[in-house]
Design an enzyme around this catalytic site. Structure first.
Site, PDB file in Angstrom:
ATOM      1  N   GLY A 123       0.819  -1.043  -0.048  1.00 26.89           N
ATOM      2  CA  GLY A 123       0.046   0.127   0.042  1.00 26.89           C
ATOM      3  C   GLY A 123       0.915   1.225   0.046  1.00 26.89           C
ATOM      4  N   SER A 127       3.505   0.552  -7.854  1.00 23.25           N
ATOM      5  CA  SER A 127       3.244   0.732  -9.213  1.00 23.25           C
ATOM      6  C   SER A 127       2.886   2.138  -9.583  1.00 23.25           C
ATOM      7  CB  SER A 127       1.664   0.097  -9.250  1.00 23.25           C
ATOM      8  OG  SER A 127       0.721   0.343  -8.357  1.00 23.25           O
ATOM      9  N   GLU A 159      -3.285   2.816 -15.156  1.00 26.61           N
ATOM     10  CA  GLU A 159      -3.994   1.915 -14.252  1.00 26.61           C
ATOM     11  C   GLU A 159      -5.446   1.571 -14.753  1.00 26.61           C
ATOM     12  OE1 GLU A 159      -2.988   0.500 -11.187  1.00 26.61           O
ATOM     13  OE2 GLU A 159      -1.160   1.672 -10.832  1.00 26.61           O
ATOM     14  N   ASP A 171      -2.105   8.489  -5.948  1.00 21.92           N
ATOM     15  CA  ASP A 171      -0.780   8.055  -5.708  1.00 21.92           C
ATOM     16  C   ASP A 171       0.321   8.733  -7.074  1.00 21.92           C
ATOM     17  OD1 ASP A 171      -2.208   6.627  -3.914  1.00 21.92           O
ATOM     18  OD2 ASP A 171      -2.349   4.701  -5.085  1.00 21.92           O
TER      19      ASP A 171
HETATM   20  C1  GAF Z   1      -5.138   3.438  -3.484  1.00 23.60           C
HETATM   21  C2  GAF Z   1      -5.649   4.057  -4.808  1.00 23.60           C
HETATM   22  F1  GAF Z   1      -4.604   3.708  -5.765  1.00 23.60           F
HETATM   23  C3  GAF Z   1      -5.778   5.642  -4.578  1.00 23.60           C
HETATM   24  O1  GAF Z   1      -6.439   6.109  -5.869  1.00 23.60           O
HETATM   25  C4  GAF Z   1      -6.584   5.800  -3.575  1.00 23.60           C
HETATM   26  O2  GAF Z   1      -8.045   5.634  -3.899  1.00 23.60           O
HETATM   27  C5  GAF Z   1      -6.363   4.983  -2.166  1.00 23.60           C
HETATM   28  O3  GAF Z   1      -6.247   3.380  -2.508  1.00 23.60           O
HETATM   29  C6  GAF Z   1      -7.421   4.921  -1.197  1.00 23.60           C
HETATM   30  O4  GAF Z   1      -7.429   6.314  -0.523  1.00 23.60           O
HETATM   31  O5  GAF Z   1      -3.824   3.718  -2.986  1.00 23.60           O
END
Ligand code: GAF
Length: 384
Positions: A123, A127, A159, A171
């Site tokens: 997490g 990626s 993605e 991200d």
């Molecule tokens: C993952 C997703 F890739 C993000 O876009 C976001 O939704 C997150 O989960 C949750 O906040 O990292």
């Protein structure tokens, strides 16, 4: 960590060509979870773990990608890029080429060596880091470069449209646009952002539950659907609510009885999380760390109880941190159902904090958690 010299010399030995080397970081999110695809607010920081890419042009029209981590090579034809993913690590870098080609960029043949230390499946956005660093590397050859926010959007499309993961923009955005010693309050609607200073005496302690996290799997898209179903009900009544960003707690009170109970709770999390995230940035700006900690605790409870996004190990990891000296705030970070907790901790206490947390976690679960003491690092850029 992040030694471009090693990657450069390995690339040179493998491909007999001098490469340009780029870096893109992973991230932790301090607050604002599952709000990005609802066009709301997030507040991530880029971290010390990153992915490096070394690239050099080729004249045979081939795209050769070598992963130092997997010790594996994949070969593609620049003139015949794949149309579908192959459920392989190479989907991310080749997906970037596919999306850039769709933007009208002429993708040349190239050799690309990749190495990274963002822990996979934790997490921490390994990626996104891979996509963003590949984007920088390929566009350095095509000459058509993009501002950070645009590059982030293109990488999100990798993605969504190629890999098949229905994630938001957070991200990729922080990986491309992070700032040293700052968190970034991002408005996921218009991609405007504000830098929020992380005080110099605060460490970002990332504690890995070692429970694997994935956004391609069932839970992430299920939660997304559940929260969007609640949004659709509100929108059907008063209009102007295409995303939960536009909804209020009053809306939930009025029309919540028409929602599936789970949808109601998911929406409650998203709506309150947006409020907390904006408040957390204000508190950071004022240096009000007690308020930041309070908001993080509330955010974790909401993520776990209302959104159903946590797991017993992450709940325990957050709980075990509460009475440790130096803690400002702790919560599960990222897409959920495993992965890491993020802890803001007084720097002078960080080492002891990490050791005690690890031993408490081992005593309960018999698992050694990886715990990293990080700082807010800068976004993606060229190294050499
Ligand atoms: C993952 C997703 F890739 C993000 O876009 C976001 O939704 C997150 O989960 C949750 O906040 O990292």
């Amino acid at each position: 960590m992040h030694d471009p010299v090693v990657l450069r010399s390995k690339h040179l030995a493998r491909f007999q060509a001098e490469p340009a080397v780029f870096v893109a970081p992973g991230r932790v999110n301090l607050i604002g979870e599952h709000t990005d695809y609802a066009e709301g607010f997030v507040m991530p920081v880029a971290i010390d773990f990153a992915t490096l890419a070394a690239i050099s042009p080729r004249s045979d029209g081939k795209i050769v990608i070598y992963s130092e981590n997997f010790e594996e090579e994949k070969i593609f034809e620049a003139a015949a890029l794949p149309v579908a993913p192959s459920k392989h690590w190479s989907d991310y870098p080749i997906g970037v080429a596919v999306i850039l080609a769709g933007e009208g960029q002429k993708i040349p043949g190239f050799s690309l060596s990749i190495w990274g230390d963002v822990p996979l499946g934790s997490g921490l956005s390994s990626s996104a880091a891979l996509e963003v660093v590949t984007g920088l590397a390929i566009t350095s050859l095509t000459g058509v470069t993009y501002p950070g926010p645009v590059l982030a959007r293109l990488c999100q499309r990798v993605e969504n449209e190629f890999v098949g993961a229905n994630c938001g923009i957070m991200d990729q955005f922080i990986s491309a646009n992070g700032e040293e010693n700052h968190a970034l309050l991002l408005d996921c609607r218009d991609l405007s952002f504000k830098l929020a200073p992380i005080p110099a005496d605060i460490a970002i302690v990332i504690a890995n539950t070692m429970v694997k996290h994935s956004i391609a799997g069932g839970d992430y898209p299920t939660r997304r659907r559940e929260s969007e179903a609640a949004c659709a009900i509100i929108n059907s009544h008063r209009g102007g609510v295409p995303f939960l960003r536009d909804a209020t707690l009053e809306d939930l009170e009025k029309w919540g009885h028409e929602m599936e109970p789970k949808s109601y709770l998911r929406a409650k999390h998203v709506i309150t999380e947006d409020l907390r995230t904006v408040a957390a940035e204000k508190a950071l700006e004022k240096g009000d760390l007690a308020e930041v900690g309070r908001l993080m605790a509330e955010a974790h409870a909401s993520y776990s109880k209302d959104f159903g996004g946590s797991c017993p190990e992450a709940d325990a990891m957050v709980e075990m941190a509460q009475d440790l000296p130096g803690l400002v705030g702790a919560r599960l970070t990222g897409g959920g159902f495993g992965g890491c907790t993020v802890n803001l901790v007084k720097r002078e206490n960080a080492k002891a904090f990490a050791e005690t947390l690890a031993s408490r976690y081992f005593a309960k679960f018999g698992i050694h958690p990886q715990i990293h003491i990080c700082h807010a690092s800068g976004g993606a850029h060229r190294l050499s």
